[in-house]
Design a protein around this motif. Structure first.
Motif, PDB file in Angstrom:
ATOM      1  N   ALA A  83       7.870   5.852  -9.738  1.00  0.00           N
ATOM      2  CA  ALA A  83       7.998   6.470  -8.409  1.00  0.00           C
ATOM      3  C   ALA A  83       9.198   7.418  -8.372  1.00  0.00           C
ATOM      4  N   LEU A  84      10.297   7.013  -8.989  1.00  0.00           N
ATOM      5  CA  LEU A  84      11.490   7.872  -9.022  1.00  0.00           C
ATOM      6  C   LEU A  84      11.190   9.143  -9.820  1.00  0.00           C
ATOM      7  N   ALA A  85      10.456   8.977 -10.923  1.00  0.00           N
ATOM      8  CA  ALA A  85      10.054  10.155 -11.711  1.00  0.00           C
ATOM      9  C   ALA A  85       9.154  11.053 -10.867  1.00  0.00           C
ATOM     10  N   GLY A  86       8.262  10.442 -10.099  1.00  0.00           N
ATOM     11  CA  GLY A  86       7.366  11.211  -9.226  1.00  0.00           C
ATOM     12  C   GLY A  86       8.135  12.000  -8.184  1.00  0.00           C
ATOM     13  N   ALA A  87       9.315  11.481  -7.795  1.00  0.00           N
ATOM     14  CA  ALA A  87      10.146  12.188  -6.809  1.00  0.00           C
ATOM     15  C   ALA A  87      11.030  13.239  -7.482  1.00  0.00           C
ATOM     16  N   GLY A  88      10.895  13.389  -8.800  1.00  0.00           N
ATOM     17  CA  GLY A  88      11.588  14.477  -9.487  1.00  0.00           C
ATOM     18  C   GLY A  88      12.745  14.048 -10.362  1.00  0.00           C
ATOM     19  N   ALA A  89      13.085  12.753 -10.355  1.00  0.00           N
ATOM     20  CA  ALA A  89      14.230  12.303 -11.159  1.00  0.00           C
ATOM     21  C   ALA A  89      13.866  12.211 -12.635  1.00  0.00           C
ATOM     22  N   SER A  90      14.872  12.419 -13.486  1.00  0.00           N
ATOM     23  CA  SER A  90      14.769  11.987 -14.878  1.00  0.00           C
ATOM     24  C   SER A  90      15.052  10.489 -14.850  1.00  0.00           C
ATOM     25  N   VAL A  91      14.374   9.727 -15.701  1.00  0.00           N
ATOM     26  CA  VAL A  91      14.562   8.278 -15.613  1.00  0.00           C
ATOM     27  C   VAL A  91      14.871   7.641 -16.969  1.00  0.00           C
ATOM     28  N   ALA A  92      15.810   6.686 -16.930  1.00  0.00           N
ATOM     29  CA  ALA A  92      16.083   5.835 -18.083  1.00  0.00           C
ATOM     30  C   ALA A  92      15.531   4.462 -17.719  1.00  0.00           C
ATOM     31  N   LEU A  93      14.541   4.021 -18.496  1.00  0.00           N
ATOM     32  CA  LEU A  93      13.900   2.730 -18.219  1.00  0.00           C
ATOM     33  C   LEU A  93      14.521   1.690 -19.148  1.00  0.00           C
ATOM     34  N   CYS A  94      15.088   0.637 -18.580  1.00  0.00           N
ATOM     35  CA  CYS A  94      15.819  -0.340 -19.392  1.00  0.00           C
ATOM     36  C   CYS A  94      15.306  -1.759 -19.185  1.00  0.00           C
ATOM     37  N   ALA A  95      15.246  -2.508 -20.280  1.00  0.00           N
ATOM     38  CA  ALA A  95      14.915  -3.935 -20.260  1.00  0.00           C
ATOM     39  C   ALA A  95      15.096  -4.439 -21.686  1.00  0.00           C
ATOM     40  N   ARG A  96      15.020  -5.772 -21.860  1.00  0.00           N
ATOM     41  CA  ARG A  96      15.206  -6.309 -23.216  1.00  0.00           C
ATOM     42  C   ARG A  96      14.052  -5.904 -24.127  1.00  0.00           C
ATOM     43  N   LYS A  99       0.095 -17.913   4.709  1.00  0.00           N
ATOM     44  CA  LYS A  99       0.090 -18.301   6.131  1.00  0.00           C
ATOM     45  C   LYS A  99       1.422 -18.009   6.800  1.00  0.00           C
ATOM     46  N   ARG A 100       2.476 -17.934   6.000  1.00  0.00           N
ATOM     47  CA  ARG A 100       3.805 -17.703   6.585  1.00  0.00           C
ATOM     48  C   ARG A 100       4.172 -16.222   6.620  1.00  0.00           C
ATOM     49  N   ILE A 101       3.252 -15.365   6.172  1.00  0.00           N
ATOM     50  CA  ILE A 101       3.510 -13.921   6.199  1.00  0.00           C
ATOM     51  C   ILE A 101       2.710 -13.325   7.352  1.00  0.00           C
ATOM     52  N   PRO A 102       3.385 -12.803   8.403  1.00  0.00           N
ATOM     53  CA  PRO A 102       2.641 -12.263   9.538  1.00  0.00           C
ATOM     54  C   PRO A 102       1.587 -11.228   9.150  1.00  0.00           C
ATOM     55  N   GLN A 103       1.831 -10.412   8.128  1.00  0.00           N
ATOM     56  CA  GLN A 103       0.820  -9.421   7.713  1.00  0.00           C
ATOM     57  C   GLN A 103      -0.306 -10.065   6.890  1.00  0.00           C
ATOM     58  N   ARG A 104      -0.176 -11.361   6.605  1.00  0.00           N
ATOM     59  CA  ARG A 104      -1.218 -12.143   5.932  1.00  0.00           C
ATOM     60  C   ARG A 104      -1.672 -11.576   4.586  1.00  0.00           C
ATOM     61  N   ARG A 105      -0.700 -11.075   3.836  1.00  0.00           N
ATOM     62  CA  ARG A 105      -1.007 -10.672   2.455  1.00  0.00           C
ATOM     63  C   ARG A 105       0.285 -10.665   1.666  1.00  0.00           C
ATOM     64  N   PHE A 106       0.159 -10.829   0.346  1.00  0.00           N
ATOM     65  CA  PHE A 106       1.305 -10.632  -0.531  1.00  0.00           C
ATOM     66  C   PHE A 106       1.551  -9.130  -0.658  1.00  0.00           C
ATOM     67  N   GLY A 107       2.792  -8.774  -0.988  1.00  0.00           N
ATOM     68  CA  GLY A 107       3.094  -7.363  -1.196  1.00  0.00           C
ATOM     69  C   GLY A 107       2.748  -6.921  -2.611  1.00  0.00           C
ATOM     70  N   GLN A 108       2.694  -5.611  -2.793  1.00  0.00           N
ATOM     71  CA  GLN A 108       2.516  -4.999  -4.112  1.00  0.00           C
ATOM     72  C   GLN A 108       3.772  -4.186  -4.408  1.00  0.00           C
ATOM     73  N   SER A 109       4.002  -3.911  -5.678  1.00  0.00           N
ATOM     74  CA  SER A 109       5.204  -3.137  -6.040  1.00  0.00           C
ATOM     75  C   SER A 109       5.261  -1.824  -5.262  1.00  0.00           C
ATOM     76  N   ASP A 110       4.104  -1.231  -5.012  1.00  0.00           N
ATOM     77  CA  ASP A 110       4.059   0.053  -4.305  1.00  0.00           C
ATOM     78  C   ASP A 110       4.611  -0.053  -2.874  1.00  0.00           C
ATOM     79  N   ASP A 111       4.575  -1.252  -2.315  1.00  0.00           N
ATOM     80  CA  ASP A 111       5.095  -1.430  -0.942  1.00  0.00           C
ATOM     81  C   ASP A 111       6.612  -1.252  -0.886  1.00  0.00           C
ATOM     82  N   LEU A 112       7.276  -1.247  -2.039  1.00  0.00           N
ATOM     83  CA  LEU A 112       8.750  -1.131  -2.067  1.00  0.00           C
ATOM     84  C   LEU A 112       9.224   0.299  -2.281  1.00  0.00           C
ATOM     85  N   VAL A 113       8.268   1.183  -2.611  1.00  0.00           N
ATOM     86  CA  VAL A 113       8.659   2.543  -3.005  1.00  0.00           C
ATOM     87  C   VAL A 113       9.368   3.284  -1.876  1.00  0.00           C
TER      88      VAL A 113
END
Ligand SMILES: NC(=O)c1ccc[n+]([C@@H]2O[C@H](COP(=O)([O-])OP(=O)(O)OC[C@H]3O[C@@H](n4cnc5c(N)ncnc54)[C@H](OP(=O)(O)O)[C@@H]3O)[C@@H](O)[C@H]2O)c1
Length: 268
Positions: free
Chosen positions: A41-54, A224-238
């Motif tokens: 998503a950050l790349a889509g917004a025009g950023a250069s990105v460094a992706l890091c993990a083990r 049942k404890r989420i008023p929107q009655r669904r789990f989120g997806q990663s895209d919901d955080l963008v």
């Protein structure tokens, strides 16, 4: 239109502020789930990105997918629990891009679902070592360069478990509560250096990590404890992350953004 007609006023372009053109973003935890999605998503917004993990092969694979789509992207193996590894990753990023990141998304994290009475010292150290100590020293390393570069934005990915108690999440919840508090102190100390620090608290987002909760048989009860009655997806955080990373959020620092379908405001 004759020459005496008034020139039409240009409409404001609010989307302009969300652009990350010319910025370099570092995303930890970019080998899977939320971090991998946010890096794209950050790349889509025009950023250069460094992706890091083990898992260096996975981040390089994703970086190559982004490069094929036209982005500037680099995959770097990084263990946030290891200060030497942080330093090596920073050197690799600087060598490749010729500069240090303007944006850090601290997304690396590990979860542990276990009764409080069963937590061992090793459990404590491994969860805190990534979620709090790792985020702390990643942010410190990033901020040191941002101060020299004249500013930047740090987005820490905490959790609703860091703002509201969740059973069997004592260590995880404490690590994320620590990250929320740390973010506010960093925001205070770094504001004069034009470094903004904000925190996003996702609710239940369907990723590999979330499978632990689903496998533990909590799915129905949780939904049942989420008023929107669904789990989120990663895209919901963008939206939240682009707001905080970009100039659109220029007057935001020390903010805690909960993105959870209303879970933390559900009724008693
Ligand atoms: N999913 C949810 O419901 C949810 C809710 C609230 C908050 N969060 C937070 O969101 C973040 C991402 O989680 P996710 O759901 O996307 O889970 P995930 O798919 O399991 O991703 C976790 C990421 O963290 C990386 N990581 C773990 N330990 C690391 C270390 N020592 N150094 C560097 N990277 C490390 C993993 O990569 P490697 O194994 O390759 O290192 C992986 O990329 C975490 O901080 C999590 O606490 C998730």
């Amino acid at each position: 239109m004759n020459s005496s007609s008034p020139k039409p006023a240009a409409l404001p372009d609010p989307a302009r502020d969300f652009s990350l053109q010319g910025k370099l973003a570092l995303v930890t935890g970019a080998s899977s789930g939320i971090g991998r999605h946010l890096a794209a998503a950050l790349a889509g917004a025009g950023a250069s990105v460094a992706l890091c993990a083990r898992r260096g092969a996975l981040v390089e694979e994703e970086a190559s997918r982004l490069r094929a789509a036209g982005a500037a992207a680099l995959g770097v193996a990084l263990d946030v629990a290891d200060l030497t590894s942080i330093e090596q990753a920073y050197s690799a990023i600087h060598e490749h891009f010729g500069r240090y990141p303007d944006v850090l998304v601290n997304c690396a994290g590990v979860a542990l679902l276990k009764p409080f009475l069963e937590h061992t010292p090793d459990d404590f150290d491994s969860v805190m070592g990534v979620n709090l100590r790792g985020a702390f020293f990643m942010a410190q390393r990033a901020a040191a360069e941002m101060v020299k570069q004249g500013g930047g934005s740090i987005v820490n990915i905490a959790s609703t478990a860091g703002v509201r108690p969740g059973g069997y999440l004592s260590c995880y919840g404490a690590s994320k509560a620590g990250l929320v508090h740390l973010s506010k102190i960093m925001a205070y100390e770094l504001a004069r250096n034009q470094v903004r620090v904000n925190v996003v608290c996702p609710g239940n987002i369907q990723t590999d990590m979330h499978k632990d909760f689903e496998d533990a048989g909590f799915t129905e009860a949780l939904i049942k404890r989420i008023p929107q009655r669904r789990f989120g997806q990663s895209d919901d955080l963008v939206g939240a992350v682009l707001l905080l990373a970009s100039d659109a959020g220029r007057y935001m620092t020390g903010s805690v953004m909960v993105v959870d379908g209303g879970q933390t405001v559900n009724s008693l």
